[in-house]
Scaffold this active site. Structure first.
Site, mmCIF file in Angstrom:
data_model
loop_
_atom_site.group_PDB
_atom_site.id
_atom_site.type_symbol
_atom_site.label_atom_id
_atom_site.label_comp_id
_atom_site.label_asym_id
_atom_site.label_seq_id
_atom_site.Cartn_x
_atom_site.Cartn_y
_atom_site.Cartn_z
ATOM 1 N N SER A 24 0.878 -1.171 0.000
ATOM 2 C CA SER A 24 0.000 0.000 0.000
ATOM 3 C C SER A 24 0.912 1.216 0.000
ATOM 4 O O SER A 24 2.091 1.107 0.358
ATOM 5 C CB SER A 24 -0.836 0.001 1.289
ATOM 6 O OG SER A 24 -1.374 1.294 1.548
ATOM 7 N N TYR A 39 -2.659 -1.227 10.595
ATOM 8 C CA TYR A 39 -2.579 -1.387 9.137
ATOM 9 C C TYR A 39 -1.208 -0.937 8.623
ATOM 10 O O TYR A 39 -0.561 -1.649 7.832
ATOM 11 C CB TYR A 39 -3.701 -0.567 8.495
ATOM 12 C CG TYR A 39 -3.827 -0.722 6.994
ATOM 13 C CD1 TYR A 39 -4.378 -1.873 6.438
ATOM 14 C CD2 TYR A 39 -3.404 0.290 6.132
ATOM 15 C CE1 TYR A 39 -4.509 -2.012 5.061
ATOM 16 C CE2 TYR A 39 -3.536 0.162 4.764
ATOM 17 C CZ TYR A 39 -4.089 -0.993 4.231
ATOM 18 O OH TYR A 39 -4.219 -1.133 2.866
HETATM 19 C C1 BGC Z 1 -6.276 1.707 1.804
HETATM 20 C C2 BGC Z 1 -7.344 2.642 1.338
HETATM 21 C C3 BGC Z 1 -6.837 4.068 1.332
HETATM 22 C C4 BGC Z 1 -5.532 4.162 0.576
HETATM 23 C C5 BGC Z 1 -4.941 5.561 0.616
HETATM 24 C C6 BGC Z 1 -5.012 1.914 1.014
HETATM 25 O O1 BGC Z 1 -4.010 1.075 1.476
HETATM 26 O O2 BGC Z 1 -6.710 0.376 1.659
HETATM 27 O O3 BGC Z 1 -8.477 2.537 2.181
HETATM 28 O O4 BGC Z 1 -7.781 4.916 0.706
HETATM 29 O O5 BGC Z 1 -4.600 3.256 1.121
HETATM 30 O O6 BGC Z 1 -4.891 6.100 1.933
#
Ligand code: BGC
Length: 270
Positions: free
Chosen positions: A158, A171
């Protein structure tokens, strides 16, 4: 160049993953689903991993992929369950052959600030997003090395493998951890013919951020953080995954490909 060379080159371009056996975790929705569709279209046989509650969605996806001329099977496993993951890789090897392309996609997120976060909430995110890729990568690597086949592990991280995100410490810990685990595995497995890479999505239209996308104000705030001023689509991530997995990327390992409309360049977020 002879005619047969041309034909072979054209075939490789049309189906760059022909003959590959892919397993995509969390493949029934969002980015995982788009990856399964793209990898199958690019010629790979696809194992659609899913949780028990998504069995119908997995069957539907397998039928869709096969109707489009691909080859796919569905296998159930909670990626954080060691025994279930082992069984999934044994079943996959029996049914389609040794997996040589693993996409660690399954992931969860939930907004909760540190002082309100329970240990259960912490564990849920870490187990799916980080322990899952560990267990699946281990089984995949064991299978490839034992069979002597080269392969690729693609970890879906991410932009939050790099950008701190208030309310999402579990996360961010999982994604930052996944990035460094992935890079470490890239070093460990490099001489065994296994590449390990990261694809880092930004804000993408998927069920995971449905609530934000349906809220006008939150949607606008999100877009304001993206230089390209739009939310990405899951197939745009799948295209990057397919390229990273293909021989086009044969000298790429340990690297993150950000697919985020420039989000990680946003001033002040790094
Ligand atoms: C998340 C999203 C978020 C994006 C940017 C991703 O890893 O799953 O929910 O909008 O990051 O912040």
């Amino acid at each position: 160049m002879s005619d047969s060379d041309t034909t072979e080159a054209e075939a490789t371009a049309a189906q760059p993953l022909a003959g590959r056996r892919a397993l995509v975790t969390g493949a029934t929705s969002g980015i995982g689903r788009a990856c399964a569709q793209r990898l199958a279209a690019d010629g790979a046989t696809v194992v659609v991993n899913h949780r028990e509650h998504s069995a119908d969605d997995a069957d539907e996806l397998v039928a869709e992929l096969e109707a489009a001329g691909g080859r796919a099977i569905a296998l159930v496993a909670d990626v954080s369950d060691e025994a279930a993951v082992r069984k999934m890789f044994v079943d996959a090897a029996e049914q389609v052959g040794v997996i040589d392309l693993l996409v660690n996609n399954a992931g969860v997120e939930e907004q909760v600030e540190l002082m309100d976060m329970s240990l259960d909430q912490w564990h849920t995110v870490i187990e799916t997003n980080l322990t899952g890729p560990f267990l699946c990568s281990r089984e995949a690597a064991r299978g490839m090395v034992e069979a002597g086949v080269p392969g690729v592990i693609v970890n879906i991280t991410s932009v939050h493998e790099r950008i701190p995100w208030p309310g999402f410490s579990h996360y961010c810990a999982s994604k930052g951890g996944l990035k460094l685990m992935s890079q470490t595995l890239a070093r460990e497995l490099a001489t065994k013919g296994i590449r390990v890479v990261q694809v880092a999505p930004g804000a993408i239209v998927t069920p995971i951020n449905k609530d934000v996308l349906e809220d006008e104000e939150k949607h606008a705030e999100l877009i304001a953080q993206v230089p390209m001023a739009r939310i990405g689509e899951a197939p745009e991530i799948a295209a990057a995954v397919s390229w990273m997995a293909s021989d086009q990327a044969s000298y790429v390992t340990g690297e993150t490909l950000f697919v985020d409309g420039g989000m990680q360049l946003y001033p002040g977020v790094t």
